[in-house]
Design a protein around this motif. Structure first.
Motif, PDB file in Angstrom:
ATOM      1  N   ARG A  32     -27.752  35.626 120.967  1.00  0.00           N
ATOM      2  CA  ARG A  32     -26.988  34.470 120.649  1.00  0.00           C
ATOM      3  C   ARG A  32     -27.625  33.615 119.395  1.00  0.00           C
ATOM      4  O   ARG A  32     -26.893  32.912 118.868  1.00  0.00           O
ATOM      5  CB  ARG A  32     -27.063  33.510 121.755  1.00  0.00           C
ATOM      6  CG  ARG A  32     -26.001  34.070 122.785  1.00  0.00           C
ATOM      7  CD  ARG A  32     -25.988  33.321 124.019  1.00  0.00           C
ATOM      8  NE  ARG A  32     -25.142  33.715 125.195  1.00  0.00           N
ATOM      9  CZ  ARG A  32     -25.034  33.220 126.395  1.00  0.00           C
ATOM     10  NH1 ARG A  32     -25.856  32.565 126.876  1.00  0.00           N
ATOM     11  NH2 ARG A  32     -24.140  33.770 127.110  1.00  0.00           N
ATOM     12  N   ASN A  33     -28.910  33.858 119.198  1.00  0.00           N
ATOM     13  CA  ASN A  33     -29.685  32.988 118.264  1.00  0.00           C
ATOM     14  C   ASN A  33     -29.711  33.789 116.688  1.00  0.00           C
ATOM     15  O   ASN A  33     -30.067  33.160 115.936  1.00  0.00           O
ATOM     16  CB  ASN A  33     -31.037  32.578 118.712  1.00  0.00           C
ATOM     17  CG  ASN A  33     -30.845  31.627 119.443  1.00  0.00           C
ATOM     18  OD1 ASN A  33     -30.048  31.176 119.972  1.00  0.00           O
ATOM     19  ND2 ASN A  33     -32.184  31.664 120.390  1.00  0.00           N
ATOM     20  N   GLU A  34     -28.971  34.891 116.902  1.00  0.00           N
ATOM     21  CA  GLU A  34     -29.117  35.643 115.390  1.00  0.00           C
ATOM     22  C   GLU A  34     -27.571  35.471 115.009  1.00  0.00           C
ATOM     23  O   GLU A  34     -26.416  34.939 115.489  1.00  0.00           O
ATOM     24  CB  GLU A  34     -29.402  37.133 115.759  1.00  0.00           C
ATOM     25  CG  GLU A  34     -30.686  37.092 116.268  1.00  0.00           C
ATOM     26  CD  GLU A  34     -31.011  38.765 116.632  1.00  0.00           C
ATOM     27  OE1 GLU A  34     -30.598  39.664 115.861  1.00  0.00           O
ATOM     28  OE2 GLU A  34     -32.047  39.014 117.368  1.00  0.00           O
ATOM     29  N   ASN A  35     -27.355  36.061 113.833  1.00  0.00           N
ATOM     30  CA  ASN A  35     -26.053  36.418 113.039  1.00  0.00           C
ATOM     31  C   ASN A  35     -25.039  36.792 113.960  1.00  0.00           C
ATOM     32  O   ASN A  35     -25.265  37.955 114.259  1.00  0.00           O
ATOM     33  CB  ASN A  35     -26.244  36.835 111.736  1.00  0.00           C
ATOM     34  CG  ASN A  35     -24.860  36.798 110.980  1.00  0.00           C
ATOM     35  OD1 ASN A  35     -24.038  37.713 110.949  1.00  0.00           O
ATOM     36  ND2 ASN A  35     -24.710  36.049 109.857  1.00  0.00           N
ATOM     37  N   LYS A  36     -24.024  36.272 114.280  1.00  0.00           N
ATOM     38  CA  LYS A  36     -23.206  36.636 115.363  1.00  0.00           C
ATOM     39  C   LYS A  36     -22.276  37.803 114.787  1.00  0.00           C
ATOM     40  O   LYS A  36     -22.160  38.914 115.501  1.00  0.00           O
ATOM     41  CB  LYS A  36     -22.037  35.785 116.000  1.00  0.00           C
ATOM     42  CG  LYS A  36     -21.200  36.142 116.899  1.00  0.00           C
ATOM     43  CD  LYS A  36     -20.064  34.894 117.338  1.00  0.00           C
ATOM     44  CE  LYS A  36     -19.174  35.537 118.411  1.00  0.00           C
ATOM     45  NZ  LYS A  36     -18.481  34.196 119.042  1.00  0.00           N
ATOM     46  N   GLU A  37     -21.933  37.680 113.562  1.00  0.00           N
ATOM     47  CA  GLU A  37     -21.069  38.857 113.017  1.00  0.00           C
ATOM     48  C   GLU A  37     -21.840  40.129 112.996  1.00  0.00           C
ATOM     49  O   GLU A  37     -21.505  41.368 113.076  1.00  0.00           O
ATOM     50  CB  GLU A  37     -20.731  38.302 111.570  1.00  0.00           C
ATOM     51  CG  GLU A  37     -19.567  39.599 110.747  1.00  0.00           C
ATOM     52  CD  GLU A  37     -19.075  38.960 109.509  1.00  0.00           C
ATOM     53  OE1 GLU A  37     -18.880  39.684 108.805  1.00  0.00           O
ATOM     54  OE2 GLU A  37     -19.260  37.612 109.387  1.00  0.00           O
ATOM     55  N   LYS A  38     -23.014  40.003 112.407  1.00  0.00           N
ATOM     56  CA  LYS A  38     -24.029  41.109 112.213  1.00  0.00           C
ATOM     57  C   LYS A  38     -24.428  41.957 113.536  1.00  0.00           C
ATOM     58  O   LYS A  38     -24.318  43.145 113.675  1.00  0.00           O
ATOM     59  CB  LYS A  38     -25.371  40.781 111.682  1.00  0.00           C
ATOM     60  CG  LYS A  38     -26.501  41.847 111.297  1.00  0.00           C
ATOM     61  CD  LYS A  38     -27.731  41.303 110.772  1.00  0.00           C
ATOM     62  CE  LYS A  38     -28.679  42.303 110.742  1.00  0.00           C
ATOM     63  NZ  LYS A  38     -29.250  42.579 112.113  1.00  0.00           N
ATOM     64  N   THR A  39     -24.868  41.159 114.614  1.00  0.00           N
ATOM     65  CA  THR A  39     -24.973  41.653 116.051  1.00  0.00           C
ATOM     66  C   THR A  39     -23.904  42.012 116.563  1.00  0.00           C
ATOM     67  O   THR A  39     -23.887  43.355 117.265  1.00  0.00           O
ATOM     68  CB  THR A  39     -25.686  40.621 117.075  1.00  0.00           C
ATOM     69  OG1 THR A  39     -24.790  39.385 117.113  1.00  0.00           O
ATOM     70  CG2 THR A  39     -27.254  40.016 116.177  1.00  0.00           C
ATOM     71  N   THR A  40     -22.741  41.639 116.445  1.00  0.00           N
ATOM     72  CA  THR A  40     -21.386  41.983 117.046  1.00  0.00           C
ATOM     73  C   THR A  40     -21.192  43.631 116.428  1.00  0.00           C
ATOM     74  O   THR A  40     -20.671  44.367 116.923  1.00  0.00           O
ATOM     75  CB  THR A  40     -20.230  41.243 116.664  1.00  0.00           C
ATOM     76  OG1 THR A  40     -20.515  40.074 117.482  1.00  0.00           O
ATOM     77  CG2 THR A  40     -19.005  41.779 117.564  1.00  0.00           C
ATOM     78  N   PHE A  41     -21.394  43.532 115.177  1.00  0.00           N
ATOM     79  CA  PHE A  41     -21.192  44.910 114.430  1.00  0.00           C
ATOM     80  C   PHE A  41     -22.007  45.907 114.839  1.00  0.00           C
ATOM     81  O   PHE A  41     -21.521  47.123 115.112  1.00  0.00           O
ATOM     82  CB  PHE A  41     -21.172  44.757 112.834  1.00  0.00           C
ATOM     83  CG  PHE A  41     -20.951  45.868 112.159  1.00  0.00           C
ATOM     84  CD1 PHE A  41     -19.628  46.508 111.828  1.00  0.00           C
ATOM     85  CD2 PHE A  41     -22.097  46.696 111.737  1.00  0.00           C
ATOM     86  CE1 PHE A  41     -19.671  47.564 111.202  1.00  0.00           C
ATOM     87  CE2 PHE A  41     -21.992  48.052 111.185  1.00  0.00           C
ATOM     88  CZ  PHE A  41     -20.750  48.518 110.659  1.00  0.00           C
ATOM     89  N   GLU A  42     -23.287  45.590 115.066  1.00  0.00           N
ATOM     90  CA  GLU A  42     -24.345  46.475 115.522  1.00  0.00           C
ATOM     91  C   GLU A  42     -23.872  47.032 116.974  1.00  0.00           C
ATOM     92  O   GLU A  42     -24.307  48.137 117.293  1.00  0.00           O
ATOM     93  CB  GLU A  42     -25.674  45.874 115.548  1.00  0.00           C
ATOM     94  CG  GLU A  42     -26.172  45.750 114.159  1.00  0.00           C
ATOM     95  CD  GLU A  42     -27.664  44.768 114.161  1.00  0.00           C
ATOM     96  OE1 GLU A  42     -28.260  44.903 113.105  1.00  0.00           O
ATOM     97  OE2 GLU A  42     -27.952  44.397 115.111  1.00  0.00           O
ATOM     98  N   PHE A  43     -23.392  46.293 117.613  1.00  0.00           N
ATOM     99  CA  PHE A  43     -23.085  46.580 119.171  1.00  0.00           C
ATOM    100  C   PHE A  43     -21.987  47.535 119.163  1.00  0.00           C
ATOM    101  O   PHE A  43     -22.106  48.463 119.836  1.00  0.00           O
ATOM    102  CB  PHE A  43     -22.490  45.218 119.839  1.00  0.00           C
ATOM    103  CG  PHE A  43     -22.301  45.363 121.155  1.00  0.00           C
ATOM    104  CD1 PHE A  43     -22.954  45.389 122.266  1.00  0.00           C
ATOM    105  CD2 PHE A  43     -20.537  45.711 121.348  1.00  0.00           C
ATOM    106  CE1 PHE A  43     -22.625  45.760 123.547  1.00  0.00           C
ATOM    107  CE2 PHE A  43     -20.208  45.946 122.868  1.00  0.00           C
ATOM    108  CZ  PHE A  43     -21.157  45.917 123.732  1.00  0.00           C
ATOM    109  N   PHE A  44     -20.956  47.103 118.544  1.00  0.00           N
ATOM    110  CA  PHE A  44     -19.762  48.271 118.310  1.00  0.00           C
ATOM    111  C   PHE A  44     -20.118  49.633 117.622  1.00  0.00           C
ATOM    112  O   PHE A  44     -19.556  50.610 117.841  1.00  0.00           O
ATOM    113  CB  PHE A  44     -18.540  47.613 117.779  1.00  0.00           C
ATOM    114  CG  PHE A  44     -17.965  46.430 118.924  1.00  0.00           C
ATOM    115  CD1 PHE A  44     -17.325  47.052 120.212  1.00  0.00           C
ATOM    116  CD2 PHE A  44     -17.924  45.111 118.764  1.00  0.00           C
ATOM    117  CE1 PHE A  44     -16.897  46.263 121.075  1.00  0.00           C
ATOM    118  CE2 PHE A  44     -17.575  44.363 119.896  1.00  0.00           C
ATOM    119  CZ  PHE A  44     -16.803  44.842 120.801  1.00  0.00           C
TER     120      PHE A  44
END
Length: 339
Positions: free
Chosen positions: A218-230
């Motif tokens: 939650r405290n990191e770049n949302k777009e970046k971490t969402t991309f990494e997740f998928f």
């Protein structure tokens, strides 16, 4: 065409986030052709096939000073109309009335009444807007590849924080009489860490794990971490799926829509449409004690063609059967008699 009676005065913009899932498509997406061709609202109780309470019951009952909900249920029962209700949140709410079909995200299969239906997580397709590429299948490798990106922390401080939040929620529910089922404490982050670490140490499995200290970083770049997740799901044939606070996994459905194979830790879960879907054809359901051997056995028992078919079928399952409208079409076919 299923005729639905509901309290249409509640179908307002400020109730958007707690509306009964099927009514979301009818109230907020009026041009949804799939919904239009299968369901219609009616003001006539005599013509209705089903009565749907429009809002999440858990949140509604917290402020129901006039006993509106129970009076509404009594009125529908007097008119002998099948009743559907929706209880949102991690824990849900068991409503004991044999005339009522309850929809919820999770719960313990051995304890849930027979008239309880599990809702899938109605997830969006990540390929177009997040990954920006088309679906493709992965070939079979000699060793199974399993991924995970998420909240997994084995520290005592994390365990203590989760326990304090659990106690705080329980005290608030007890103090104000909030209608949520009691769930025993489950240290999800610590459990994930322990099992993932166990998998990492086994050289027969290729693991691809990214550990986070918080849900969706939650405290990191949302777009970046969402991309990494998928991207992690896309890159691995299997993905580790374990419950969170509630006894269900949203990740499970995200893996399915990505066309990959969930490895689901069985914590006495009930899956959606279990009498209509053979879930053993779509995922690997394992126990905590046997996760590694069960995964190895599953992988070795399947040909490359079979694994490719599972991937394709998993994506089709979500797109064609586990979206909001088609899910309720199947429910209607099972529980409602057309007039």
């Amino acid at each position: 065409m299923v005729k639905i009676y509901t309290e249409q005065s509640f179908l307002k913009e400020n109730n958007r986030k707690r509306i009964f899932p099927l009514l979301f498509d009818m109230a907020y997406q009026p041009n949804n052709n799939n919904a239009i061709s299968n369901f219609i609202l009616t003001d006539s109780l005599s013509q209705a096939d089903v009565a749907i309470f429009p809002l999440d019951v858990v949140s509604f009952l917290k402020n129901d000073k006039s006993n509106f909900f129970h009076n509404w249920i009594a009125k529908m029962s007097q008119n002998k109309i099948p009743i559907w209700i929706y209880t949102a949140g991690d824990f849900g709410f068991t409503f004991k009335n044999e005339n009522v079909l309850t929809f919820r995200m999770g719960g313990f299969n051995s304890k849930l009444p027979i008239n309880t239906c599990i809702l899938p997580s109605f997830v969006n397709d990540p390929y177009n807007k997040i990954l920006k590429n088309d679906f493709f299948v992965l070939p079979k490798k000699e060793s199974p590849t399993i991924g995970f990106v998420g909240n997994a922390n084995g520290s005592f401080s994390k365990f203590l924080k989760e326990f304090i939040l659990y106690l705080k929620r329980g005290i608030i529910n007890l103090r104000y009489g909030y209608p949520e089922d009691h769930h025993p404490f489950y240290p999800a982050s610590k459990k994930r860490y322990k099992l993932l670490y166990k998998i990492q140490k086994d050289k027969r499995i290729q693991s691809d794990f990214i550990f986070r200290d918080k849900y969706r970083a939650r405290n990191e770049n949302k777009e970046k971490t969402t991309f990494e997740f998928f991207k992690n799901i896309q890159d691995n044939l299997y993905t580790f799926c374990l419950r969170g606070n509630g006894n269900f996994s949203v990740r499970f459905y995200e893996v399915l829509i990505m066309g990959r194979i969930p490895v689901l830790i069985n914590t006495d879960v009930r899956l959606p449409l279990e009498d209509l879907i053979d879930w053993n054809k779509h995922c690997v359901i394992v126990s905590e004690d046997s996760i590694i051997q069960d995964l190895l056995n599953f992988h070795s028992s399947k040909t490359e063609l079979e694994l490719e078919e599972i991937q394709t079928n998993n994506r089709k399952l979500v797109l064609e059967r586990l979206n909001r409208v088609d899910y309720f079409v199947q429910i209607s076919n099972k529980y409602l008699e057309s007039k």
